[in-house]
Scaffold this motif. Structure first.
Motif, mmCIF file in Angstrom:
data_model
loop_
_atom_site.group_PDB
_atom_site.id
_atom_site.type_symbol
_atom_site.label_atom_id
_atom_site.label_comp_id
_atom_site.label_asym_id
_atom_site.label_seq_id
_atom_site.Cartn_x
_atom_site.Cartn_y
_atom_site.Cartn_z
ATOM 1 N N SER A 286 0.821 -1.213 0.000
ATOM 2 C CA SER A 286 0.000 0.000 0.000
ATOM 3 C C SER A 286 0.853 1.261 0.000
ATOM 4 N N ASP A 287 0.620 2.176 0.931
ATOM 5 C CA ASP A 287 1.314 3.458 0.934
ATOM 6 C C ASP A 287 2.443 3.535 1.958
ATOM 7 N N VAL A 288 2.966 2.423 2.379
ATOM 8 C CA VAL A 288 3.984 2.428 3.430
ATOM 9 C C VAL A 288 5.222 3.164 2.961
ATOM 10 N N GLY A 289 5.767 2.815 1.786
ATOM 11 C CA GLY A 289 6.914 3.534 1.254
ATOM 12 C C GLY A 289 8.251 3.022 1.736
ATOM 13 N N ILE A 290 8.547 3.134 3.030
ATOM 14 C CA ILE A 290 9.850 2.717 3.558
ATOM 15 C C ILE A 290 9.633 1.659 4.639
ATOM 16 N N ILE A 291 10.366 0.576 4.506
ATOM 17 C CA ILE A 291 10.277 -0.517 5.477
ATOM 18 C C ILE A 291 11.649 -0.715 6.087
ATOM 19 N N GLY A 292 11.731 -0.620 7.400
ATOM 20 C CA GLY A 292 12.989 -0.804 8.115
ATOM 21 C C GLY A 292 13.071 -2.185 8.748
ATOM 22 N N PRO A 293 14.181 -2.487 9.418
ATOM 23 C CA PRO A 293 14.374 -3.814 10.008
ATOM 24 C C PRO A 293 13.437 -4.113 11.185
ATOM 25 N N THR A 294 12.847 -3.088 11.782
ATOM 26 C CA THR A 294 11.939 -3.317 12.914
ATOM 27 C C THR A 294 10.489 -3.001 12.577
ATOM 28 N N THR A 295 10.196 -2.782 11.313
ATOM 29 C CA THR A 295 8.825 -2.502 10.894
ATOM 30 C C THR A 295 8.003 -3.785 10.968
ATOM 31 N N PRO A 296 6.873 -3.769 11.675
ATOM 32 C CA PRO A 296 6.028 -4.967 11.715
ATOM 33 C C PRO A 296 5.421 -5.224 10.337
ATOM 34 N N LEU A 297 5.558 -6.464 9.869
ATOM 35 C CA LEU A 297 5.055 -6.842 8.542
ATOM 36 C C LEU A 297 4.153 -8.060 8.676
ATOM 37 N N ARG A 298 3.089 -8.091 7.923
ATOM 38 C CA ARG A 298 2.263 -9.297 7.864
ATOM 39 C C ARG A 298 3.111 -10.401 7.244
ATOM 40 N N LEU A 299 2.752 -11.638 7.515
ATOM 41 C CA LEU A 299 3.576 -12.760 7.081
ATOM 42 C C LEU A 299 3.782 -12.804 5.573
ATOM 43 N N GLU A 300 2.761 -12.505 4.800
ATOM 44 C CA GLU A 300 2.885 -12.537 3.340
ATOM 45 C C GLU A 300 3.905 -11.505 2.854
ATOM 46 N N ALA A 301 3.832 -10.289 3.390
ATOM 47 C CA ALA A 301 4.767 -9.238 2.990
ATOM 48 C C ALA A 301 6.189 -9.578 3.433
ATOM 49 N N ALA A 302 6.316 -10.115 4.658
ATOM 50 C CA ALA A 302 7.640 -10.474 5.175
ATOM 51 C C ALA A 302 8.267 -11.569 4.332
ATOM 52 N N ALA A 303 7.476 -12.552 3.933
ATOM 53 C CA ALA A 303 7.998 -13.639 3.099
ATOM 54 C C ALA A 303 8.482 -13.111 1.757
ATOM 55 N N LYS A 304 7.722 -12.199 1.164
ATOM 56 C CA LYS A 304 8.121 -11.644 -0.135
ATOM 57 C C LYS A 304 9.358 -10.763 -0.030
ATOM 58 N N LEU A 305 9.496 -10.025 1.059
ATOM 59 C CA LEU A 305 10.663 -9.154 1.221
ATOM 60 C C LEU A 305 11.921 -9.929 1.599
ATOM 61 N N ALA A 306 11.786 -10.820 2.559
ATOM 62 C CA ALA A 306 12.966 -11.524 3.071
ATOM 63 C C ALA A 306 13.428 -12.636 2.135
ATOM 64 N N PHE A 307 12.515 -13.184 1.331
ATOM 65 C CA PHE A 307 12.844 -14.261 0.395
ATOM 66 C C PHE A 307 12.303 -13.888 -0.981
ATOM 67 N N PRO A 308 12.966 -12.941 -1.651
ATOM 68 C CA PRO A 308 12.435 -12.418 -2.915
ATOM 69 C C PRO A 308 12.372 -13.452 -4.039
ATOM 70 N N ASP A 309 13.051 -14.572 -3.885
ATOM 71 C CA ASP A 309 12.990 -15.607 -4.914
ATOM 72 C C ASP A 309 11.707 -16.432 -4.812
ATOM 73 N N GLY A 310 10.894 -16.178 -3.776
ATOM 74 C CA GLY A 310 9.626 -16.882 -3.620
ATOM 75 C C GLY A 310 9.749 -18.251 -2.969
ATOM 76 N N SER A 311 10.921 -18.564 -2.437
ATOM 77 C CA SER A 311 11.135 -19.891 -1.848
ATOM 78 C C SER A 311 10.453 -20.073 -0.497
ATOM 79 N N MET A 312 10.110 -18.983 0.180
ATOM 80 C CA MET A 312 9.429 -19.060 1.475
ATOM 81 C C MET A 312 8.035 -18.470 1.334
ATOM 82 N N LYS A 313 7.076 -19.231 1.799
ATOM 83 C CA LYS A 313 5.679 -18.787 1.750
ATOM 84 C C LYS A 313 5.179 -18.540 3.171
ATOM 85 N N VAL A 314 3.954 -18.090 3.296
ATOM 86 C CA VAL A 314 3.336 -17.832 4.596
ATOM 87 C C VAL A 314 3.313 -19.115 5.426
#
Length: 136
Positions: free
Chosen positions: A13-41
Motif C-alpha cells: 500500500s502506501d507504506v513507502g519505507i520498510i525498516g528492520p523493525t517494521t512490523p510486517l504481515r507474514l505474506e509481505a515479510a515472506a516476499k521481502l525476506a525471500f524475494p525468490d519466492g522460496s518461502m511462503k506464509v
C-alpha cells in the motif's frame, strides 16, 4: 537496512519505507525476506510453531520484522563440518587416535595388513600367557 518499496505494489500500500523493525504481515515479510519466492506464509507459520521465529499478534493478525527473520535464519543455520577421510572417521569410531600426516598422502605411516595381523597375534599370546600365569 532500509528498503524502498514501489507504491504500485498493492501488497505494501502506501507504506513507502520498510525498516528492520517494521512490523510486517507474514505474506509481505515472506516476499521481502525471500524475494525468490522460496518461502511462503505456511513456511513462516511452521517456523513460528517450532519457536524459531518471533512474532507479534496485533488485532488477531500475525506480524514479524525483518530482524525477526534474520534471527530465525541464524537459528536455522547448519554449521559446516570439517572434512575428514574415511580412515580418520573409522579410527574415531573405534576410539583410537589417528595422526594426519602432512603432505598429499598419509598411507605411508600406516602398517600393512600383515603387520597388523602379527601385532594382534602377539597381543593375544601375551594375554594368554598372562592369564595362564595368574591361574598357577
Amino acid at each position: 537496512m532500509v528498503l524502498s518499496i514501489p507504491r504500485s505494489d498493492n501488497l505494501f500500500s502506501d507504506v513507502g519505507i520498510i525498516g528492520p523493525t517494521t512490523p510486517l504481515r507474514l505474506e509481505a515479510a515472506a516476499k521481502l525476506a525471500f524475494p525468490d519466492g522460496s518461502m511462503k506464509v505456511a513456511g513462516l507459520r511452521r517456523e513460528i510453531a517450532r519457536g524459531r521465529l518471533a512474532y507479534e499478534v496485533i488485532a488477531n493478525k500475525h506480524y514479524v520484522t525483518l530482524n525477526d527473520i534474520e534471527e530465525m535464519r541464524k537459528l536455522c543455520r547448519v554449521p559446516v563440518k570439517d572434512r575428514a577421510s574415511i580412515s580418520v572417521l573409522r579410527a574415531e569410531r573405534m576410539g583410537q587416535s589417528y595422526e594426519i600426516q602432512s603432505g598429499s598422502c598419509s598411507t605411508e605411516a600406516r602398517k600393512s595388513p600383515q603387520e597388523l595381523l602379527q601385532l594382534r597375534i602377539s597381543q593375544r599370546l601375551q594375554r594368554k600367557q598372562s592369564n595362564s600365569s595368574q591361574t598357577i
